[in-house]
Each structure stands twice: as structure tokens, then as C-alpha cells.
Design an enzyme around this catalytic site. Sequence first.
Site, PDB file in Angstrom:
ATOM      1  N   HIS A 213       0.801  -1.226   0.000  1.00  0.00           N
ATOM      2  CA  HIS A 213       0.000   0.000   0.000  1.00  0.00           C
ATOM      3  C   HIS A 213       0.834   1.277   0.000  1.00  0.00           C
ATOM      4  O   HIS A 213       0.507   2.250   0.676  1.00  0.00           O
ATOM      5  CB  HIS A 213      -0.945   0.001   1.195  1.00  0.00           C
ATOM      6  CG  HIS A 213      -2.040  -1.013   1.111  1.00  0.00           C
ATOM      7  ND1 HIS A 213      -2.545  -1.476  -0.073  1.00  0.00           N
ATOM      8  CD2 HIS A 213      -2.724  -1.668   2.103  1.00  0.00           C
ATOM      9  CE1 HIS A 213      -3.503  -2.369   0.177  1.00  0.00           C
ATOM     10  NE2 HIS A 213      -3.624  -2.509   1.471  1.00  0.00           N
TER      11      HIS A 213
ATOM     12  N   HIS B  64      -9.540   2.191   0.535  1.00  0.00           N
ATOM     13  CA  HIS B  64      -9.425   1.056   1.452  1.00  0.00           C
ATOM     14  C   HIS B  64     -10.462   1.146   2.577  1.00  0.00           C
ATOM     15  O   HIS B  64     -10.144   0.927   3.748  1.00  0.00           O
ATOM     16  CB  HIS B  64      -8.011   0.985   2.036  1.00  0.00           C
ATOM     17  CG  HIS B  64      -7.605  -0.373   2.510  1.00  0.00           C
ATOM     18  ND1 HIS B  64      -8.152  -0.974   3.615  1.00  0.00           N
ATOM     19  CD2 HIS B  64      -6.691  -1.244   2.033  1.00  0.00           C
ATOM     20  CE1 HIS B  64      -7.595  -2.153   3.810  1.00  0.00           C
ATOM     21  NE2 HIS B  64      -6.700  -2.351   2.850  1.00  0.00           N
TER      22      HIS B  64
ATOM     23  N   GLU C 290     -11.735  -3.741  -2.478  1.00  0.00           N
ATOM     24  CA  GLU C 290     -10.842  -2.739  -3.047  1.00  0.00           C
ATOM     25  C   GLU C 290     -10.695  -2.990  -4.554  1.00  0.00           C
ATOM     26  O   GLU C 290     -10.094  -3.971  -4.964  1.00  0.00           O
ATOM     27  CB  GLU C 290      -9.474  -2.810  -2.378  1.00  0.00           C
ATOM     28  CG  GLU C 290      -9.518  -2.710  -0.865  1.00  0.00           C
ATOM     29  CD  GLU C 290      -8.343  -3.442  -0.234  1.00  0.00           C
ATOM     30  OE1 GLU C 290      -7.185  -3.097  -0.551  1.00  0.00           O
ATOM     31  OE2 GLU C 290      -8.575  -4.375   0.566  1.00  0.00           O
TER      32      GLU C 290
END
Length: 403
Positions: free
Chosen positions: A161, A233, A365
Site C-alpha cells: 500500500h 481502502h 478494493e
Amino acid sequence: MKNKNKQINKQFLMLMLAGTIGAGSLWGCSSQQATEDIAAVTATTEDEAGVQIKQESFGKTKEGEETTLYTLTNAKGMQMQITDYGATITSLLTPDREGEVGDVVLGFDSLSGYMSPEYVKSGPYFGAIVGRYGNRIADGKFTLNGQEYTLATNDGENHLHGGVKGFDKVVWEAEPLPGQNAVRFKYVSPDGEEGYPGTLTSIVTYTLTDDNEIKIDYEATTDKATPVNLTNHSYLNLAAGEAEDALGHIVTLNADKYTVVDETLIPTGELRDVKGTVMDFTTPQAIGARVNQVEGGGYDHNYVLTDTSEKLKKAATVYEPTTGRVMEVFTTEPGIQFYSGNFLDGTITGSGGETYRKHYGFALETQHFPNSPNQPKFPSTILEPGETYETTTIYKFSTRDEE
């Protein structure tokens, strides 16, 4: 746990919709807290189209940067709150089948929650935009145009991420859009940030429509070739405090394959059929029906959508039987990561005093596939100079009568 604050919430709803009280005050607050929240309001913008977007202080980062909370409300009373810290959705109020509103995302009432040691340690990325690359890159390395790049590693030996300080941990420039119930967020990531090549300019626009849709438009440009994979997210729980966890949610995924992963959740390159396995959500299935059969303690897998084109198509549907809430997901992306909240461990208490235990929330996601820079057969995530990265995702909310 049943939401003990429902009656208090109902009393404050009309004031909130009128723009007087923020959702941070609405959920389980005392009168003193409500007064403090009113005092924190900094501005309410209203344009010629009559669109009102409230702005209020959300707190300061540890570096002393001021952050702002933006409140959008549509004609049906649905409300979304977003902060410029991480371009993060902090609250999303939607009605159930009885018309009672509830907050269906996991988050905090103020910036301090996102700064707490418990949150920073566990790193759940509640509601944030993650980037420059959402999901994992193996060993924090990739080769592009003959040059190897080394990224920050923050998930064991892997990159996750965007790294140690990804897009979720920076303050974005924010601008309410005239004539639209929307806020545009911009972040310029300098060349070399977290190991990535090129200066990347990212723009994310959140729009709340009168059809109870959250529309997220992503754009990015670069001055040097670089991987890009932006996503939101958000963790969702459509029961909004009316159930102990999210395992009773009924999920349908329009995906007949998934990317097989190794023990560190890195795709091996194999695309495997879901039919006849615990990974099969092509027909409606409760999250908890087979979750204990999934290696690793739950779902944390990228599903390959049956339609991998760049057109907008339905990727998923989620139904919560207790409240009747329904969420549909539409996207231009080729994949969707289904995560069943396996790493929530009860150490975080969020909005309304709810303790976020294992499987309390789930995430869907929309994305390109994990580790694509190291998997040439996966759809490319490389953005070149002169090109524009453009994707759209819509989360549409409705209700269904009891079955």
C-alpha cells in the site's frame, strides 16, 4: 454489539442534515461534545446550484499540519464525511430498510484516532486512498526499463500500500467542486518517494449522488515511467452496529478466477478457477459460511473480474439481512481485493465506541492485480509520461425487504 446510541443519533439527525452538527458529534456524543463540535465548524460553502459542503477542523498531524473534514449530504439524507488526511472516508451514513440511519464504514471521529499507537501499529488503512501502489509488491523490488527499483518494505519482506508513508499518511490538497456534491483531492508525490521513480500527480474526486452512490474518480500523471495502482481502502459493516461482526453479510462477486498467493500473500502468477472451492462467490454466499476453511484465517485475495475490460461494470453485490442494506460495486478496474478483516484484533475502538474485532468489517478494493510489476502476464500498471491514468469506482447503496 447493538448500537446503544441509535436513539441519541435520531435526535441529532435533523440538526446534522441542516449542517449544524457533524457526524463526529452525532454518534454517541454528550451535549458538551456536541457544543464543542459546533464550535469547530469553520465554513459551509453553498454555490449557485444550492450544493452545501460543510468544512470543519479535523485536528493537527504530529508535524503540526492542519487537517479538514468535509461533509457531503444528498437529497435523500445520505451523508459522507472525508478528510484531507489520506483523502480518507471517515463516516458514511446510510438508511436501513426501516429508514434508520447508521454509519457503515469503520473510522474515527477525529484525527487523533488515525494517529493513535494502536492504529499506527496495526495499520488497517481505514477509508484511505492507498498508493502509489495499492496492495503488495514482492520483496519491495521491481525492474522497469532495465533498472531495478527498491521500495520501502512494510509487510515483512514485501511492500504494501505505498510503503511506510504512503498516500494514506499525507495531507492532500482539497477543493469542493462548484455545482457538484463533490470534493477533489490532489497529492504530488516527488520522484523517489518510498523508492518509486518519477514525480506523480494524483487527483481523486469523491462525489455523493442523489442516487445514494459514492463515485470515486482517479487520475494521475507522471514525468517518468512508474507503477500506479490507486484504490480506496474502506472497511464496511452494513449492519452499522447491529451485529457482532460482518460474517453474516451475503456477498456476490462477478469473478470466476482469483490470483493464487503464496504464504506471504504474493500472487504466484496462477489464475485459478473459483468454481467448486471456498473462493467461489459467483452465487451469493455469507462471508462466514466458509471463512474458517480459507488458509491464513480468512479472505485476503484478488479476484479477477469476469469482465476485465476498462468499461464500467458491476463487480460485486453485498446484502446485510439484519438491516436490509445493499451495496453494489461498479468499476473500470480488472480486479477486486476481497478482505474479510482478518487482522482486526480488538485493540482499536472507533466511532460510536465500537471495538473493531476480527471480521468486524470487510473491504472490497477495486484495483489492478497485486505484484503486477513483477508479473508480465498480468494487466500492466505502468504509467508512462504523456499518459493519464484514469479509473472510476462506484459504491451504490440501497435496501431490500426482509426475505
